[in-house]
Write an enzyme that holds these catalytic residues in place. Structure first.
Site, PDB file in Angstrom:
ATOM      1  N   ASN A 116      24.379  -8.795 -59.870  1.00 53.82           N
ATOM      2  CA  ASN A 116      23.470  -8.621 -58.748  1.00 53.82           C
ATOM      3  C   ASN A 116      24.193  -8.020 -57.541  1.00 53.82           C
ATOM      4  O   ASN A 116      25.248  -7.413 -57.675  1.00 53.82           O
ATOM      5  CB  ASN A 116      22.734  -9.910 -58.393  1.00 53.82           C
ATOM      6  CG  ASN A 116      21.275  -9.652 -58.065  1.00 53.82           C
ATOM      7  OD1 ASN A 116      20.981  -8.980 -57.087  1.00 53.82           O
ATOM      8  ND2 ASN A 116      20.376 -10.169 -58.892  1.00 53.82           N
ATOM      9  N   ARG A 117      23.626  -8.210 -56.338  1.00 60.13           N
ATOM     10  CA  ARG A 117      24.037  -7.429 -55.169  1.00 60.13           C
ATOM     11  C   ARG A 117      24.950  -8.220 -54.229  1.00 60.13           C
ATOM     12  O   ARG A 117      24.791  -9.428 -54.068  1.00 60.13           O
ATOM     13  CB  ARG A 117      22.799  -6.948 -54.398  1.00 60.13           C
ATOM     14  CG  ARG A 117      21.946  -5.972 -55.179  1.00 60.13           C
ATOM     15  CD  ARG A 117      20.612  -5.723 -54.524  1.00 60.13           C
ATOM     16  NE  ARG A 117      19.843  -4.696 -55.255  1.00 60.13           N
ATOM     17  CZ  ARG A 117      19.074  -4.946 -56.310  1.00 60.13           C
ATOM     18  NH1 ARG A 117      18.940  -6.187 -56.754  1.00 60.13           N
ATOM     19  NH2 ARG A 117      18.445  -3.970 -56.924  1.00 60.13           N
ATOM     20  N   HIS A 142      26.044  -5.124 -59.341  1.00 64.00           N
ATOM     21  CA  HIS A 142      26.525  -5.364 -60.708  1.00 64.00           C
ATOM     22  C   HIS A 142      27.989  -4.960 -60.908  1.00 64.00           C
ATOM     23  O   HIS A 142      28.356  -4.378 -61.945  1.00 64.00           O
ATOM     24  CB  HIS A 142      25.638  -4.648 -61.720  1.00 64.00           C
ATOM     25  CG  HIS A 142      24.248  -5.203 -61.804  1.00 64.00           C
ATOM     26  ND1 HIS A 142      23.950  -6.518 -61.534  1.00 64.00           N
ATOM     27  CD2 HIS A 142      23.065  -4.611 -62.148  1.00 64.00           C
ATOM     28  CE1 HIS A 142      22.641  -6.728 -61.704  1.00 64.00           C
ATOM     29  NE2 HIS A 142      22.089  -5.587 -62.066  1.00 64.00           N
ATOM     30  N   HIS A 215      22.335  -8.353 -69.030  1.00 64.57           N
ATOM     31  CA  HIS A 215      21.210  -7.620 -68.441  1.00 64.57           C
ATOM     32  C   HIS A 215      20.287  -7.053 -69.524  1.00 64.57           C
ATOM     33  O   HIS A 215      19.851  -5.905 -69.432  1.00 64.57           O
ATOM     34  CB  HIS A 215      21.736  -6.499 -67.554  1.00 64.57           C
ATOM     35  CG  HIS A 215      20.799  -6.095 -66.451  1.00 64.57           C
ATOM     36  ND1 HIS A 215      19.560  -5.556 -66.694  1.00 64.57           N
ATOM     37  CD2 HIS A 215      20.928  -6.149 -65.099  1.00 64.57           C
ATOM     38  CE1 HIS A 215      18.964  -5.289 -65.548  1.00 64.57           C
ATOM     39  NE2 HIS A 215      19.772  -5.639 -64.556  1.00 64.57           N
ATOM     40  N   SER A 216      19.957  -7.846 -70.524  1.00 61.19           N
ATOM     41  CA  SER A 216      19.025  -7.372 -71.543  1.00 61.19           C
ATOM     42  C   SER A 216      17.605  -7.301 -70.994  1.00 61.19           C
ATOM     43  O   SER A 216      17.191  -8.126 -70.182  1.00 61.19           O
ATOM     44  CB  SER A 216      19.057  -8.297 -72.762  1.00 61.19           C
ATOM     45  OG  SER A 216      20.242  -8.111 -73.503  1.00 61.19           O
ATOM     46  N   TYR A 217      16.873  -6.290 -71.457  1.00 61.90           N
ATOM     47  CA  TYR A 217      15.451  -6.154 -71.170  1.00 61.90           C
ATOM     48  C   TYR A 217      14.686  -6.513 -72.441  1.00 61.90           C
ATOM     49  O   TYR A 217      14.994  -6.010 -73.526  1.00 61.90           O
ATOM     50  CB  TYR A 217      15.083  -4.714 -70.831  1.00 61.90           C
ATOM     51  CG  TYR A 217      15.578  -4.164 -69.533  1.00 61.90           C
ATOM     52  CD1 TYR A 217      14.685  -3.680 -68.582  1.00 61.90           C
ATOM     53  CD2 TYR A 217      16.935  -4.042 -69.257  1.00 61.90           C
ATOM     54  CE1 TYR A 217      15.117  -3.116 -67.391  1.00 61.90           C
ATOM     55  CE2 TYR A 217      17.388  -3.486 -68.074  1.00 61.90           C
ATOM     56  CZ  TYR A 217      16.469  -3.024 -67.149  1.00 61.90           C
ATOM     57  OH  TYR A 217      16.929  -2.457 -65.972  1.00 61.90           O
ATOM     58  N   ASP A 287      11.810  -8.464 -58.543  1.00 65.28           N
ATOM     59  CA  ASP A 287      13.249  -8.235 -58.674  1.00 65.28           C
ATOM     60  C   ASP A 287      13.931  -9.248 -57.767  1.00 65.28           C
ATOM     61  O   ASP A 287      14.573  -8.885 -56.776  1.00 65.28           O
ATOM     62  CB  ASP A 287      13.614  -6.794 -58.297  1.00 65.28           C
ATOM     63  CG  ASP A 287      15.038  -6.428 -58.709  1.00 65.28           C
ATOM     64  OD1 ASP A 287      15.714  -7.279 -59.326  1.00 65.28           O
ATOM     65  OD2 ASP A 287      15.470  -5.305 -58.407  1.00 65.28           O
ATOM     66  N   GLN A 322      17.461 -14.339 -62.286  1.00 61.65           N
ATOM     67  CA  GLN A 322      16.862 -13.138 -61.718  1.00 61.65           C
ATOM     68  C   GLN A 322      15.792 -12.636 -62.668  1.00 61.65           C
ATOM     69  O   GLN A 322      16.082 -12.297 -63.824  1.00 61.65           O
ATOM     70  CB  GLN A 322      17.918 -12.053 -61.499  1.00 61.65           C
ATOM     71  CG  GLN A 322      17.406 -10.799 -60.806  1.00 61.65           C
ATOM     72  CD  GLN A 322      17.432 -10.897 -59.286  1.00 61.65           C
ATOM     73  OE1 GLN A 322      17.940 -11.869 -58.735  1.00 61.65           O
ATOM     74  NE2 GLN A 322      16.892  -9.885 -58.622  1.00 61.65           N
ATOM     75  N   GLU A 350      17.971 -12.741 -65.960  1.00 60.16           N
ATOM     76  CA  GLU A 350      19.425 -12.821 -65.878  1.00 60.16           C
ATOM     77  C   GLU A 350      19.830 -14.177 -65.294  1.00 60.16           C
ATOM     78  O   GLU A 350      19.622 -14.439 -64.113  1.00 60.16           O
ATOM     79  CB  GLU A 350      19.964 -11.696 -64.999  1.00 60.16           C
ATOM     80  CG  GLU A 350      19.533 -10.306 -65.438  1.00 60.16           C
ATOM     81  CD  GLU A 350      19.436  -9.340 -64.268  1.00 60.16           C
ATOM     82  OE1 GLU A 350      20.476  -9.072 -63.631  1.00 60.16           O
ATOM     83  OE2 GLU A 350      18.315  -8.883 -63.976  1.00 60.16           O
TER      84      GLU A 350
END
Length: 385
Positions: A116-117, A142, A215-217, A287, A322, A350
């Protein structure tokens, strides 16, 4: 809250408790075939480094993991009729991951050093201020432009009677992406029955910050099948961390009640995504980080897809998760099956510490010091109803 969360297990999840402790039961083990692991080449980088793909297969599901970025490249799970379909977004070739995954969607990748940020790419630790590369609206995302998702991890296969796995190792040198300390990291994917366990482990020789995740979708109707807005999501969270216009947390822990952020009851992802709520306008959808209820190893999220009947449950010992609704998929990417990915065609969940934690003293700490060990576990459990 310490960086190394205690693995206090909830009553009623004994099988998943066993996944964390290392005893990996399989229902009807005597009748089920033993899980298998295989390895095949997945391409070569421009510098000559070979990338390998490991396939883990049980009687219930199979997963393919590549050594580049530790990426979950494919995961096949059955629907209510027993038909298996790939349920994660990804690319068919290594060149696609190298050219399009960062900057980009980070499909399936291991994220580090910091998931993340971090605001303006800046944090102060023990009186020293560190400046990280900026790669997302003036912030660091990331782990930066050459984060763990771009590294080739060394791989060691793992096999027991009832489980197969692969341990991935990577040593991040002191100063990597301007983070302090040499960080020795390992992530082990272990498949048993219908569950995939992710175990993260790291040590450092100098004080640093760490926040690792995957970070899988997912699209439980099948990769490339279209939107996920009809998926029903439940999050074990009464609060979330609101963000500013650049998706940096404000520091507030806000209640979800009465807002479109309330997933305490199973709700279609798209039910309120266009309600005009300011937080959703900032992210062009969901998000955000949710503050998970309770502590120890517990259920964090449950997602069901009505047509296939597939259900994904995520368990973790992390304080946050997340939820990202695939808002920035814009139709320019074509996935594993050759189909186009558009906005809302996949979602990510996440497990993590909170974004920008080094700059918020009221958030759980992400500081790791010499002599300490970073340990955290997450389980993805699949079923069909």
């Amino acid at each position: 809250m310490p960086l190394r969360p205690k693995k206090t297990l909830l009553i009623g999840v004994a099988a998943l408790a066993a996944l964390v402790t290392g005893t990996l039961p399989v229902v009807n083990a005597a009748a089920a075939p033993s899980p298998t692991i295989s390895k095949d080449p997945f391409g070569t980088l421009s510098d000559g480094t070979k990338v390998w793909r490991y396939t883990l297969t049980s009687s219930a599901i199979s997963v393919k993991i590549i050594t580049y970025g530790g990426i979950v490249q494919r995961l096949d799970a059955p629907d209510r009729h027993g038909h298996r379909t790939d349920v994660v977004l990804g690319f068919p070739k290594l060149d696609d991951y190298v050219a399009k995954n960062n900057p980009g969607p980070y499909f399936g990748a291991l994220i580090g050093r910091y998931g993340n940020r971090i605001a303006k790419g800046t944090f102060t630790l023990d009186g020293t201020t560190y400046h990280l590369p900026l790669n997302n609206n003036g912030n660091s995302l990331h782990g930066g432009p050459k984060g763990f998702d771009t590294k080739v991890w060394s791989a060691t296969p793992v096999k027991t009677k009832n489980a197969v796995g692969v341990r991935l190792d990577y040593t991040s040198p002191d100063g990597d992406m301007n983070y302090p300390g040499t960080l020795k990291t390992s992530v082990t994917y272990t498949l048993s029955g219908s569950s995939l366990r992710l175990d993260y482990h790291a040590t450092t020789d100098r004080a640093t910050v760490v926040n690792l995740t995957n970070h899988s979708y997912f699209n439980l109707a099948g990769e490339g099948s279209g939107g996920i807005y009809d998926h029903r999501l439940r999050l074990n969270a009464n609060r979330y961390t609101p963000v500013d216009s650049t998706l940096i947390p404000t520091g507030q822990l806000a209640p979800v009640a009465g807002t479109p952020m309330d997933f305490t009851k199973a709700t279609p992802i798209g039910a309120r995504i266009r309600d005009g709520f300011q937080q959703l306008a900032y992210g062009q959808g969901y998000d955000h980080n949710w503050v998970l209820n309770g502590s120890g190893f517990r259920l964090a999220a449950e997602v069901g897809e009505p047509t296939s009947g597939r259900v994904l449950k995520i368990y973790t010992d992390q304080p946050g998760i997340q939820f990202y609704s695939g808002n920035f998929l814009d139709g320019t990417l074509y996935g594993t099956s050759g189909r186009q990915y558009r906005q809302g065609d996949g979602f990510a969940l996440e497990t993590q510490h909170f974004p920008d934690s080094p700059n918020h003293s009221n958030f759980p700490s992400t500081v790791l010091r010499p002599g300490q060990t970073y340990r955290t576990s997450t389980v993805w459990s699949f079923s069909a109803h």
